[in-house]
Design an enzyme around this catalytic site. Structure first.
Site, mmCIF file in Angstrom:
data_model
loop_
_atom_site.group_PDB
_atom_site.id
_atom_site.type_symbol
_atom_site.label_atom_id
_atom_site.label_comp_id
_atom_site.label_asym_id
_atom_site.label_seq_id
_atom_site.Cartn_x
_atom_site.Cartn_y
_atom_site.Cartn_z
ATOM 1 N N CYS A 7 -32.426 58.449 62.131
ATOM 2 C CA CYS A 7 -33.131 58.921 63.337
ATOM 3 C C CYS A 7 -34.633 59.011 63.060
ATOM 4 C CB CYS A 7 -32.594 60.266 63.801
ATOM 5 S SG CYS A 7 -31.031 60.156 64.714
ATOM 6 N N ASN A 86 -19.473 50.993 56.486
ATOM 7 C CA ASN A 86 -18.807 52.002 55.678
ATOM 8 C C ASN A 86 -18.595 53.243 56.540
ATOM 9 O OD1 ASN A 86 -18.985 50.346 53.359
ATOM 10 N ND2 ASN A 86 -21.074 51.055 52.985
ATOM 11 N N GLY A 92 -17.414 55.059 51.513
ATOM 12 C CA GLY A 92 -18.681 54.866 50.811
ATOM 13 C C GLY A 92 -19.907 55.067 51.680
ATOM 14 N N HIS A 99 -24.199 52.496 61.063
ATOM 15 C CA HIS A 99 -25.025 51.317 60.787
ATOM 16 C C HIS A 99 -24.148 50.201 60.266
ATOM 17 C CE1 HIS A 99 -24.906 53.862 57.193
ATOM 18 N NE2 HIS A 99 -24.920 52.741 56.478
ATOM 19 N N HIS A 101 -24.218 46.809 57.846
ATOM 20 C CA HIS A 101 -24.933 46.040 56.824
ATOM 21 C C HIS A 101 -24.755 44.560 57.145
ATOM 22 C CE1 HIS A 101 -25.216 49.395 53.768
ATOM 23 N NE2 HIS A 101 -24.224 49.857 54.507
HETATM 24 P P1 5GP Z 1 -24.163 53.395 53.475
HETATM 25 O O1 5GP Z 1 -23.903 53.637 52.016
HETATM 26 O O2 5GP Z 1 -24.275 54.707 54.243
HETATM 27 O O3 5GP Z 1 -23.220 52.435 54.131
HETATM 28 O O4 5GP Z 1 -25.558 52.666 53.551
HETATM 29 C C1 5GP Z 1 -26.783 53.327 53.533
HETATM 30 C C2 5GP Z 1 -27.807 52.307 53.155
HETATM 31 O O5 5GP Z 1 -29.074 52.824 53.472
HETATM 32 C C3 5GP Z 1 -27.830 51.961 51.670
HETATM 33 O O6 5GP Z 1 -27.573 50.571 51.495
HETATM 34 C C4 5GP Z 1 -29.226 52.354 51.218
HETATM 35 O O7 5GP Z 1 -29.790 51.453 50.283
HETATM 36 C C5 5GP Z 1 -30.000 52.375 52.514
HETATM 37 N N1 5GP Z 1 -31.117 53.306 52.535
HETATM 38 C C6 5GP Z 1 -31.100 54.602 52.110
HETATM 39 N N2 5GP Z 1 -32.301 55.165 52.321
HETATM 40 C C7 5GP Z 1 -33.086 54.210 52.902
HETATM 41 C C8 5GP Z 1 -34.438 54.213 53.354
HETATM 42 O O8 5GP Z 1 -35.173 55.216 53.298
HETATM 43 N N3 5GP Z 1 -34.900 53.063 53.892
HETATM 44 C C9 5GP Z 1 -34.126 51.933 53.984
HETATM 45 N N4 5GP Z 1 -34.693 50.848 54.526
HETATM 46 N N5 5GP Z 1 -32.844 51.908 53.564
HETATM 47 C C10 5GP Z 1 -32.335 53.038 53.039
HETATM 48 ZN ZN ZN Z 2 -29.266 59.817 63.307
#
Ligand code: 5GP
Ligand code: ZN
Length: 113
Positions: A7, A86, A92, A99, A101
């Site tokens: 956010c 995820n 994970g 979001h 990926h």
């Molecule tokens: P999740 O593990 O929740 O599926 O993915 C979160 C993703 O957010 C991870 O791949 C991580 O590298 C990315 N991420 C975490 N903090 C930041 C940030 O401050 N900026 C960006 N661009 N990516 C982030």
């Molecule tokens: Zn949010």
């Protein structure tokens, strides 16, 4: 949503490398890329995770997938790519704002993330 990293990125309070934006979606490069192209496609509504998708907010999900197709084309991923979501601790998920990926730019192995 207070204290939500994505956010804050959507609000412009934390910088990101934006690759796509419209009324419903912001997409930006992952800070810790797992492939040559690693874009996070994020709805501009605080939906915590896939479990929270419902008839009221699912337009944001469809808009994310429309964006995936556009971003993949713009990033030159014509030979293929992978989309991962995820959900929850065992899935994970580390950022509790839905979001997707988008990974590509290399022949991906069987496992990623
Ligand atoms: P999740 O593990 O929740 O599926 O993915 C979160 C993703 O957010 C991870 O791949 C991580 O590298 C990315 N991420 C975490 N903090 C930041 C940030 O401050 N900026 C960006 N661009 N990516 C982030
Ligand atoms: Zn949010």
């Amino acid at each position: 949503m207070d204290n939500c990293l994505f956010c804050k990125i959507i609000a412009g309070e934390i910088p990101s490398t934006k690759v796509f934006e419209n009324e419903y979606v912001l997409a930006f490069r992952d800070i810790n890329p797992q492939a040559p192209v690693h874009v996070l496609v994020v709805p501009k509504a605080h939906i915590p995770c896939m479990d929270a998708v419902n008839a009221e907010n699912s337009v944001y999900v469809s808009k994310c997938f429309e964006a995936v197709a556009e971003i993949a084309a713009a990033e030159g991923l014509g030979s293929g790519y992978r989309v991962i979501c995820n959900c929850g601790e065992d899935g994970g998920q580390t950022v509790m704002h839905l979001h997707f990926h988008l990974l590509g730019g290399v022949k991906l192995g069987e496992k990623m993330l």
